[in-house]
Design a protein around this motif. Structure first.
Motif, PDB file in Angstrom:
ATOM      1  N   THR A 186       3.456  -6.386 -28.907  1.00  0.00           N
ATOM      2  CA  THR A 186       2.729  -6.131 -27.667  1.00  0.00           C
ATOM      3  C   THR A 186       3.142  -4.795 -27.050  1.00  0.00           C
ATOM      4  N   VAL A 187       2.350  -4.329 -26.111  1.00  0.00           N
ATOM      5  CA  VAL A 187       2.675  -3.122 -25.350  1.00  0.00           C
ATOM      6  C   VAL A 187       3.370  -3.564 -24.070  1.00  0.00           C
ATOM      7  N   LYS A 188       4.598  -3.139 -23.904  1.00  0.00           N
ATOM      8  CA  LYS A 188       5.382  -3.557 -22.747  1.00  0.00           C
ATOM      9  C   LYS A 188       5.047  -2.721 -21.521  1.00  0.00           C
ATOM     10  N   GLN A 189       4.630  -3.409 -20.450  1.00  0.00           N
ATOM     11  CA  GLN A 189       4.571  -2.796 -19.138  1.00  0.00           C
ATOM     12  C   GLN A 189       5.845  -3.196 -18.384  1.00  0.00           C
ATOM     13  N   PRO A 190       6.465  -2.266 -17.656  1.00  0.00           N
ATOM     14  CA  PRO A 190       7.634  -2.649 -16.849  1.00  0.00           C
ATOM     15  C   PRO A 190       7.162  -3.358 -15.584  1.00  0.00           C
ATOM     16  N   LEU A 191       6.711  -4.606 -15.737  1.00  0.00           N
ATOM     17  CA  LEU A 191       6.001  -5.289 -14.653  1.00  0.00           C
ATOM     18  C   LEU A 191       6.853  -5.482 -13.405  1.00  0.00           C
ATOM     19  N   ARG A 192       8.096  -5.873 -13.581  1.00  0.00           N
ATOM     20  CA  ARG A 192       8.938  -6.071 -12.399  1.00  0.00           C
ATOM     21  C   ARG A 192       9.208  -4.745 -11.693  1.00  0.00           C
ATOM     22  N   GLU A 193       9.391  -3.698 -12.474  1.00  0.00           N
ATOM     23  CA  GLU A 193       9.617  -2.385 -11.867  1.00  0.00           C
ATOM     24  C   GLU A 193       8.358  -1.889 -11.155  1.00  0.00           C
ATOM     25  N   ILE A 194       7.184  -2.199 -11.700  1.00  0.00           N
ATOM     26  CA  ILE A 194       5.928  -1.849 -11.035  1.00  0.00           C
ATOM     27  C   ILE A 194       5.876  -2.500  -9.651  1.00  0.00           C
ATOM     28  N   GLY A 195       6.221  -3.790  -9.595  1.00  0.00           N
ATOM     29  CA  GLY A 195       6.250  -4.482  -8.305  1.00  0.00           C
ATOM     30  C   GLY A 195       7.261  -3.874  -7.355  1.00  0.00           C
ATOM     31  N   ALA A 196       8.431  -3.511  -7.887  1.00  0.00           N
ATOM     32  CA  ALA A 196       9.472  -2.928  -7.045  1.00  0.00           C
ATOM     33  C   ALA A 196       9.056  -1.564  -6.510  1.00  0.00           C
ATOM     34  N   VAL A 197       8.455  -0.744  -7.367  1.00  0.00           N
ATOM     35  CA  VAL A 197       8.001   0.581  -6.930  1.00  0.00           C
ATOM     36  C   VAL A 197       6.944   0.447  -5.841  1.00  0.00           C
ATOM     37  N   ALA A 198       6.062  -0.536  -5.980  1.00  0.00           N
ATOM     38  CA  ALA A 198       5.016  -0.744  -4.974  1.00  0.00           C
ATOM     39  C   ALA A 198       5.623  -1.058  -3.605  1.00  0.00           C
ATOM     40  N   VAL A 199       6.627  -1.929  -3.581  1.00  0.00           N
ATOM     41  CA  VAL A 199       7.271  -2.284  -2.308  1.00  0.00           C
ATOM     42  C   VAL A 199       8.001  -1.089  -1.722  1.00  0.00           C
ATOM     43  N   ARG A 200       8.772  -0.399  -2.549  1.00  0.00           N
ATOM     44  CA  ARG A 200       9.523   0.754  -2.041  1.00  0.00           C
ATOM     45  C   ARG A 200       8.574   1.834  -1.508  1.00  0.00           C
ATOM     46  N   THR A 201       7.458   2.032  -2.190  1.00  0.00           N
ATOM     47  CA  THR A 201       6.473   3.017  -1.737  1.00  0.00           C
ATOM     48  C   THR A 201       5.860   2.595  -0.407  1.00  0.00           C
ATOM     49  N   ALA A 202       5.519   1.314  -0.290  1.00  0.00           N
ATOM     50  CA  ALA A 202       4.927   0.811   0.960  1.00  0.00           C
ATOM     51  C   ALA A 202       5.884   0.979   2.129  1.00  0.00           C
ATOM     52  N   LEU A 203       7.161   0.718   1.891  1.00  0.00           N
ATOM     53  CA  LEU A 203       8.146   0.853   2.968  1.00  0.00           C
ATOM     54  C   LEU A 203       8.373   2.313   3.342  1.00  0.00           C
ATOM     55  N   GLN A 204       8.291   3.214   2.357  1.00  0.00           N
ATOM     56  CA  GLN A 204       8.378   4.645   2.666  1.00  0.00           C
ATOM     57  C   GLN A 204       7.218   5.067   3.576  1.00  0.00           C
ATOM     58  N   LEU A 205       6.026   4.608   3.225  1.00  0.00           N
ATOM     59  CA  LEU A 205       4.857   4.941   4.041  1.00  0.00           C
ATOM     60  C   LEU A 205       4.984   4.362   5.440  1.00  0.00           C
ATOM     61  N   ALA A 206       5.590   3.184   5.548  1.00  0.00           N
ATOM     62  CA  ALA A 206       5.698   2.508   6.843  1.00  0.00           C
ATOM     63  C   ALA A 206       6.556   3.285   7.832  1.00  0.00           C
ATOM     64  N   VAL A 207       7.533   4.035   7.320  1.00  0.00           N
ATOM     65  CA  VAL A 207       8.401   4.808   8.216  1.00  0.00           C
ATOM     66  C   VAL A 207       8.037   6.288   8.223  1.00  0.00           C
ATOM     67  N   GLY A 208       6.902   6.609   7.605  1.00  0.00           N
ATOM     68  CA  GLY A 208       6.418   7.987   7.638  1.00  0.00           C
ATOM     69  C   GLY A 208       7.079   8.929   6.665  1.00  0.00           C
ATOM     70  N   GLU A 209       7.793   8.393   5.669  1.00  0.00           N
ATOM     71  CA  GLU A 209       8.421   9.254   4.671  1.00  0.00           C
ATOM     72  C   GLU A 209       7.382   9.734   3.663  1.00  0.00           C
ATOM     73  N   PRO A 210       7.504  10.984   3.184  1.00  0.00           N
ATOM     74  CA  PRO A 210       6.571  11.480   2.161  1.00  0.00           C
ATOM     75  C   PRO A 210       6.822  10.775   0.833  1.00  0.00           C
ATOM     76  N   ILE A 211       5.775  10.603   0.047  1.00  0.00           N
ATOM     77  CA  ILE A 211       5.908  10.009  -1.282  1.00  0.00           C
ATOM     78  C   ILE A 211       5.508  11.045  -2.327  1.00  0.00           C
ATOM     79  N   ALA A 212       6.072  10.903  -3.525  1.00  0.00           N
ATOM     80  CA  ALA A 212       5.848  11.912  -4.570  1.00  0.00           C
ATOM     81  C   ALA A 212       4.404  11.937  -5.040  1.00  0.00           C
ATOM     82  N   SER A 213       3.763  10.770  -5.095  1.00  0.00           N
ATOM     83  CA  SER A 213       2.392  10.701  -5.582  1.00  0.00           C
ATOM     84  C   SER A 213       1.710   9.463  -5.016  1.00  0.00           C
TER      85      SER A 213
END
Length: 348
Positions: A295-322
């Protein structure tokens, strides 16, 4: 009722509904001392004009809303675990909810009441899994300044909607190239909804690899439905009953792949001797299959973690890379794919 122009306030809602500002406030706060008919009239005005209200003062425990649409499967469970782990690490509580698919993301209709509920509940951000939101919902979230991150959008993401996924095109190419390297040329693809962005990318990777070696893809070698076991069973049954059946099938997810394997077994075909199968995701389903699934491995747990960290960055007005992040995929070779011609049945 014509839409209210400009900023929608409690006073303008009250005037449109013919009630006092205090009554509107009671409805928003869920107070019981409002008659059913008055409550219905106020709620109708709120919905028709997309009122979301002001965000309340921060609560003691910050919360992030995690919502999904459709049926929970092995893929979404892995992503949810990643979201929960990241939320715990950040000291943020995650509230899981299910939202029905919206009939049309491009609809000019009203924002769903759940958007107002998010604001009233003091959510810091919202994260959606394979979700499709209406333009009205997106506008309401934007007006409320509630950050939104979508994991594997159900359709092609808008430029201003932040999303997280994986390198689906590259993953589709690597899976197909592995089958080509094993000598297969009659390769089918069974995937998810035609409008799904990740499905489109995986299928494009499949077609690109096939085109590169001049391998034909007959129309009957493509089956698109949903990312579920039953779809693999149905699509696999159709392809394996063809007079000139595929010798290998690339499935758009692990659950589809296991459905294909069952369709093969029902026809007396052996995996991988008579049919090679490759999946996508690398969930527990792949490791529990017999034989274990290439199978083709997606880093699924890391995808979820990145989504949360990105959302929290946006919540406090921090810039995001992409605004659109793709994590790398990796081909995991196990026992469900073998060289073409391994069995005399496969060569027929």
């Amino acid at each position: 009722m014509s839409p209210l122009k400009g900023r929608v306030t409690l006073a303008t809602v009250a005037g449109s509904a013919g009630v006092s500002v205090a009554t509107v406030s009671k409805v928003l706060n869920g107070r019981s001392d409002v008659s059913a008919s008055t409550r219905a009239r106020v709620q109708d005005v709120l919905e028709k004009h997309g009122y979301v209200g002001r965000r309340p003062e921060p609560v003691q425990h910050e919360t992030v809303e995690l919502f999904y649409q459709g049926v929970l499967n092995s893929y979404s469970v892995e992503v949810i675990q990643g979201v929960l782990d990241a939320g715990a690490a950040a000291g943020v509580e995650v509230v899981l909810s299910s939202r029905p698919p919206h009939p049309s993301r491009h609809s000019a209709g009203r924002a769903a009441p759940w958007v107002r509920d998010l604001i009233a509940s003091g959510r810091r951000a919202a994260v959606g899994i394979t979700s499709e939101l209406s333009d009205a919902d997106l506008a309401a979230l934007s007006r409320a300044r509630l950050p939104l991150v979508i994991i594997d959008p159900a359709d092609v993401p808008q430029p201003d909607v932040t999303s997280v996924g994986s390198t689906n095109f590259a993953g589709g190419m690597s899976a197909t190239q592995h089958l080509l390297d094993l000598g297969h040329r009659r390769i089918g693809y069974i995937g998810g909804p035609p409008t799904s962005a990740c499905n489109q990318a995986r299928m494009s990777g499949f077609r690109s690899a096939m085109d590169a070696v001049g391998a034909e893809v007959p129309k009957d070698y493509i089956w698109l439905s949903n990312f579920l076991y039953d779809d693999g069973l149905a699509g696999g049954s159709m392809m394996l009953d063809l007079p000139d059946r595929p010798t290998a099938i690339f499935a758009g997810c692990d659950e589809i792949a296991v459905g294909v394997m069952e369709a093969a077994r029902a026809r007396g075909l052996r995996i991988p001797d008579d049919l090679s199968v490759i999946g996508f995701d690398d969930t527990q389903v792949a490791r529990h299959a017999s034989p274990q699934l290439t199978t083709v491995k997606q880093p699924l747990r890391e995808i979820g973690a990145v989504a949360v960290r990105t959302a929290l960055q946006l919540a406090v007005g921090e810039p995001i890379a992409s605004h659109h992040v793709e994590l790398a995929t990796t081909l995991i070779v196990r026992g469900s794919a073998a060289p073409h011609g391994l069995s005399s049945v496969a060569a027929s």
